[in-house]
Design an enzyme around this catalytic site. Structure first.
Site, PDB file in Angstrom:
ATOM      1  N   LYS A   1      -6.326   2.824 -15.318  1.00  0.00           N
ATOM      2  CA  LYS A   1      -5.542   3.792 -14.532  1.00  0.00           C
ATOM      3  C   LYS A   1      -4.472   3.094 -13.696  1.00  0.00           C
ATOM      4  O   LYS A   1      -3.313   3.502 -13.695  1.00  0.00           O
ATOM      5  CB  LYS A   1      -6.463   4.582 -13.591  1.00  0.00           C
ATOM      6  CG  LYS A   1      -5.722   5.347 -12.507  1.00  0.00           C
ATOM      7  CD  LYS A   1      -6.625   6.092 -11.567  1.00  0.00           C
ATOM      8  CE  LYS A   1      -6.940   5.413 -10.264  1.00  0.00           C
ATOM      9  NZ  LYS A   1      -5.863   5.274  -9.281  1.00  0.00           N
ATOM     10  N   ASN A   2      -4.854   2.045 -12.974  1.00  0.00           N
ATOM     11  CA  ASN A   2      -3.896   1.444 -12.045  1.00  0.00           C
ATOM     12  C   ASN A   2      -2.811   0.638 -12.746  1.00  0.00           C
ATOM     13  O   ASN A   2      -1.802   0.296 -12.127  1.00  0.00           O
ATOM     14  CB  ASN A   2      -4.627   0.638 -10.964  1.00  0.00           C
ATOM     15  CG  ASN A   2      -5.344   1.561  -9.983  1.00  0.00           C
ATOM     16  OD1 ASN A   2      -5.103   2.768  -9.973  1.00  0.00           O
ATOM     17  ND2 ASN A   2      -6.245   1.000  -9.183  1.00  0.00           N
TER      18      ASN A   2
ATOM     19  N   ILE B   1       3.665   1.544   3.635  1.00  0.00           N
ATOM     20  CA  ILE B   1       4.364   0.894   2.518  1.00  0.00           C
ATOM     21  C   ILE B   1       5.491   0.005   3.055  1.00  0.00           C
ATOM     22  O   ILE B   1       6.509  -0.192   2.412  1.00  0.00           O
ATOM     23  CB  ILE B   1       4.880   1.896   1.457  1.00  0.00           C
ATOM     24  CG1 ILE B   1       5.818   2.930   2.080  1.00  0.00           C
ATOM     25  CG2 ILE B   1       3.756   2.583   0.728  1.00  0.00           C
ATOM     26  CD1 ILE B   1       6.644   3.652   1.020  1.00  0.00           C
TER      27      ILE B   1
ATOM     28  N   ARG C   1      -2.063   4.260   4.943  1.00  0.00           N
ATOM     29  CA  ARG C   1      -1.637   3.370   3.850  1.00  0.00           C
ATOM     30  C   ARG C   1      -0.139   3.136   3.952  1.00  0.00           C
ATOM     31  O   ARG C   1       0.648   3.772   3.253  1.00  0.00           O
ATOM     32  CB  ARG C   1      -2.042   3.954   2.489  1.00  0.00           C
ATOM     33  CG  ARG C   1      -3.539   3.875   2.287  1.00  0.00           C
ATOM     34  CD  ARG C   1      -3.976   4.483   0.987  1.00  0.00           C
ATOM     35  NE  ARG C   1      -3.722   3.661  -0.175  1.00  0.00           N
ATOM     36  CZ  ARG C   1      -4.108   3.983  -1.396  1.00  0.00           C
ATOM     37  NH1 ARG C   1      -4.762   5.108  -1.607  1.00  0.00           N
ATOM     38  NH2 ARG C   1      -3.851   3.193  -2.423  1.00  0.00           N
TER      39      ARG C   1
HETATM   40  N1  EPU Z   1      -0.540  -2.541   2.962  1.00  0.00           N
HETATM   41  C1  EPU Z   1       0.325  -2.649   4.027  1.00  0.00           C
HETATM   42  N2  EPU Z   1       1.663  -2.492   3.785  1.00  0.00           N
HETATM   43  C2  EPU Z   1       2.148  -2.237   2.558  1.00  0.00           C
HETATM   44  C3  EPU Z   1       1.265  -2.130   1.477  1.00  0.00           C
HETATM   45  C4  EPU Z   1      -0.090  -2.285   1.714  1.00  0.00           C
HETATM   46  O1  EPU Z   1      -0.088  -2.876   5.171  1.00  0.00           O
HETATM   47  O2  EPU Z   1       3.372  -2.114   2.413  1.00  0.00           O
HETATM   48  C5  EPU Z   1      -1.988  -2.728   3.187  1.00  0.00           C
HETATM   49  C6  EPU Z   1      -2.802  -1.498   2.823  1.00  0.00           C
HETATM   50  O3  EPU Z   1      -2.849  -0.570   3.892  1.00  0.00           O
HETATM   51  C7  EPU Z   1      -4.145  -2.101   2.502  1.00  0.00           C
HETATM   52  C8  EPU Z   1      -3.776  -3.446   1.862  1.00  0.00           C
HETATM   53  O4  EPU Z   1      -2.443  -3.721   2.295  1.00  0.00           O
HETATM   54  O5  EPU Z   1      -4.843  -2.339   3.693  1.00  0.00           O
HETATM   55  C9  EPU Z   1      -3.830  -3.488   0.368  1.00  0.00           C
HETATM   56  O6  EPU Z   1      -3.111  -2.384  -0.173  1.00  0.00           O
HETATM   57  P1  EPU Z   1      -2.415  -2.420  -1.610  1.00  0.00           P
HETATM   58  O7  EPU Z   1      -0.967  -2.219  -1.426  1.00  0.00           O
HETATM   59  O8  EPU Z   1      -2.884  -3.614  -2.358  1.00  0.00           O
HETATM   60  O9  EPU Z   1      -3.033  -1.123  -2.263  1.00  0.00           O
HETATM   61  P2  EPU Z   1      -2.278  -0.079  -3.168  1.00  0.00           P
HETATM   62  O10 EPU Z   1      -1.283  -0.758  -4.030  1.00  0.00           O
HETATM   63  O11 EPU Z   1      -1.822   1.083  -2.345  1.00  0.00           O
HETATM   64  C10 EPU Z   1      -3.866  -0.321  -5.215  1.00  0.00           C
HETATM   65  C11 EPU Z   1      -4.708   0.607  -6.036  1.00  0.00           C
HETATM   66  C12 EPU Z   1      -5.921   1.041  -5.232  1.00  0.00           C
HETATM   67  C13 EPU Z   1      -6.705  -0.202  -4.840  1.00  0.00           C
HETATM   68  C14 EPU Z   1      -5.798  -1.146  -4.053  1.00  0.00           C
HETATM   69  C15 EPU Z   1      -6.470  -2.461  -3.681  1.00  0.00           C
HETATM   70  C16 EPU Z   1      -3.086   1.683  -7.427  1.00  0.00           C
HETATM   71  C17 EPU Z   1      -2.328   2.906  -7.756  1.00  0.00           C
HETATM   72  N3  EPU Z   1      -3.916   1.764  -6.398  1.00  0.00           N
HETATM   73  O12 EPU Z   1      -3.459   0.434  -4.070  1.00  0.00           O
HETATM   74  O13 EPU Z   1      -6.713   1.818  -6.111  1.00  0.00           O
HETATM   75  O14 EPU Z   1      -7.799   0.172  -4.053  1.00  0.00           O
HETATM   76  O15 EPU Z   1      -4.632  -1.468  -4.836  1.00  0.00           O
HETATM   77  O16 EPU Z   1      -6.882  -3.129  -4.805  1.00  0.00           O
HETATM   78  O17 EPU Z   1      -2.971   0.663  -8.088  1.00  0.00           O
HETATM   79  C18 EPU Z   1      -8.259   3.471  -6.702  1.00  0.00           C
HETATM   80  O18 EPU Z   1      -8.061   3.165  -7.880  1.00  0.00           O
HETATM   81  O19 EPU Z   1      -9.198   4.246  -6.346  1.00  0.00           O
HETATM   82  C19 EPU Z   1      -7.396   2.928  -5.671  1.00  0.00           C
HETATM   83  C20 EPU Z   1      -7.331   3.424  -4.432  1.00  0.00           C
END
Ligand code: EPU
Length: 419
Positions: free
Chosen positions: A22-23, A123, A121
């Protein structure tokens, strides 16, 4: 309203084939629009997020053919129409359209997905990356407006290791002039998958899977065909279910290396895990040793498996502790597990389980996708029938969940109630 009903107590056994990740899928579909020609993506999981992304691309003018897990994306007639509301807000991963549209058209206007059940969350690291490549980024009434005359490669250090920011910057940098270097990049296999697609389209990306990624952009990306890697989180969920139900399950179509941290923890508990080239067999036990788990970026223990894994702690004799370092609110499933009889408490970013406790069937709610997977796991070992509500979260990420579980001997069925 749809709900899942599960009668617990079966020892699951047999083989289950894992779907495409999925991711990866939610990043590869937006990545495909960077091309000037048709891109074919194979092994797509049959899940809601994929259909929602296809709908969004069609709205933007892409031609999409999608059947049997294969999507042909023809981006020739696409336009960067503003998407301030609607679908983009429902789908968190729609943030990948920012990097992709910015790279392709030099502009994007996209509604920001709100907070979610995993806590805040941000970005900010995605935005930092876009700005460092030369984009102007403003937040107007809950939507990001991105604009760049020309994107120019640059050096970007991520203050937080982020899967989303790493991929989003790769997407924008794919069409930037010159070289972009991402430092402190995330290393998840899904990032490698996206880089593989971009490289097949003609971008030159090196260093993926390490914390320094180099991207040499190009202004013309060509057609290609790409097959998605297996979903390590789906695979991990079935491995946990096998261990929980004292079962004997082989997960097929996996890359065992992607699951090393889970395999190690299952063995530490006392389960037997046998790894083959592209399959893993898990043999469960009635009771386990207590273990501690700390979630970390890859190759550490994945936050996405923390919730289902916590169910195993109800079968461990003694105290087990989970420390969640990635998302602040990823313990909402624990209230529901307590409702089913678990002895567990949450203190800040730590959850503490005292076991063993027998779980009882109850009416519970999936608060997010992996919380849903945890409740399915708990229901499979609980005494009696469990009713799981809000299963739209589960449908976002698990292909044919009931069919796969039924084939392993589970008693699970879906009930559709009129609103
Ligand atoms: N973060 C920041 N700033 C940013 C981006 C992230 O502070 O600009 C923080 C987040 O708040 C979090 C950490 O960094 O505390 C890690 O977040 P990350 O960006 O790695 O997560 P994501 O890309 O939003 C993806 C997966 C998630 C998975 C996480 C961690 C996708 C679509 N989602 O999220 O998957 O938990 O990486 O591995 O790829 C799931 O599949 O259920 C799911 C939530």
């Amino acid at each position: 309203m749809e709900k899942l009903m599960i009668r617990g107590g079966e020892h699951l056994s047999g083989r289950v084939t894992i779907s495409g990740a999925k991711n990866s899928a939610v990043a590869l579909i937006p990545a495909a629009i960077l091309s000037d020609e048709k891109v074919v993506i194979e092994n797509l999981p049959d899940i809601k997020d994929v259909y929602m992304l296809a709908e969004i691309l069609q709205y933007l003018g892409a031609e999409i053919e999608h059947h049997d897990g294969t999507m042909v994306i023809d981006p020739k007639n696409m336009e960067p129409k503003p998407m301030l509301n609607g679908r983009v807000k429902e789908l968190r991963a729609s943030y990948y359209l920012m990097g992709a549209l910015l790279g392709k058209f030099g502009e994007a206007q996209i509604g920001l997905p709100g907070g979610c059940n995993l806590g805040s969350r941000p970005i900010d690291q995605h935005v930092k990356g876009f700005k460092t490549l030369g984009a102007e980024v403003t937040n107007e009434s809950g939507a990001l407006h991105l604009k760049a005359k020309t994107l120019v490669g640059n050096r970007i250090y991520l203050d937080t290791i982020s899967v989303g920011a790493t991929i989003n910057i790769m997407l924008a940098a794919a069409r930037a002039k010159g070289q972009t270097i991402i430092e402190n990049a995330a290393k998840e296999p899904e990032i490698v998958d996206v880089a593989t697609l971009l490289n097949s389209m003609g971008v030159k990306i090196t260093g993926v899977g390490t914390d320094i990624i180099k991207i040499q952009g190009t202004d013309r990306l060509k057609e290609c065909r790409h097959s998605i890697i297996p979903d390590r989180i789906e695979a991990g969920t079935y491995m946990i279910i096998a261990a929980a139900t004292d079962g004997d399950v082989t997960v097929d179509n996996v890359i065992p290396k992607h699951l090393e941290s889970l395999t190690a923890k299952l063995r530490e508990l006392g389960a037997i895990v046998e790894e083959k080239e592209d399959s893993i067999r898990v043999l469960g036990q009635s009771f386990y040793k207590p273990v501690d788990v700390k979630t970390l970026p890859y190759p550490g223990f994945p936050t996405d498996l923390q919730q289902p894994f916590s169910v195993l702690m109800t079968k461990a004799k003694g105290t087990s502790v989970i420390t969640e370092t990635i998302f602040s609110s990823r313990f909402r499933h624990i209230d529901e597990l307590r409702r089913m009889g678990a002895t567990a408490k949450v203190e800040g970013r730590t959850a503490i389980f005292d076991g063993p406790t027998e779980l009882q069937g109850a009416t519970v709610k999936a608060t997010d996708l992996r919380a849903g997977a945890a409740l399915v796991t708990a229901a499979l070992i609980a005494d009696g029938i469990t009713e799981i509500r809000d299963i739209h979260h589960i449908d976002r990420g698990y292909e044919n969940l009931e069919e796969k579980l039924v084939s392993l001997g589970a008693k699970i069925w879906r009930v559709i109630e009129e609103e």
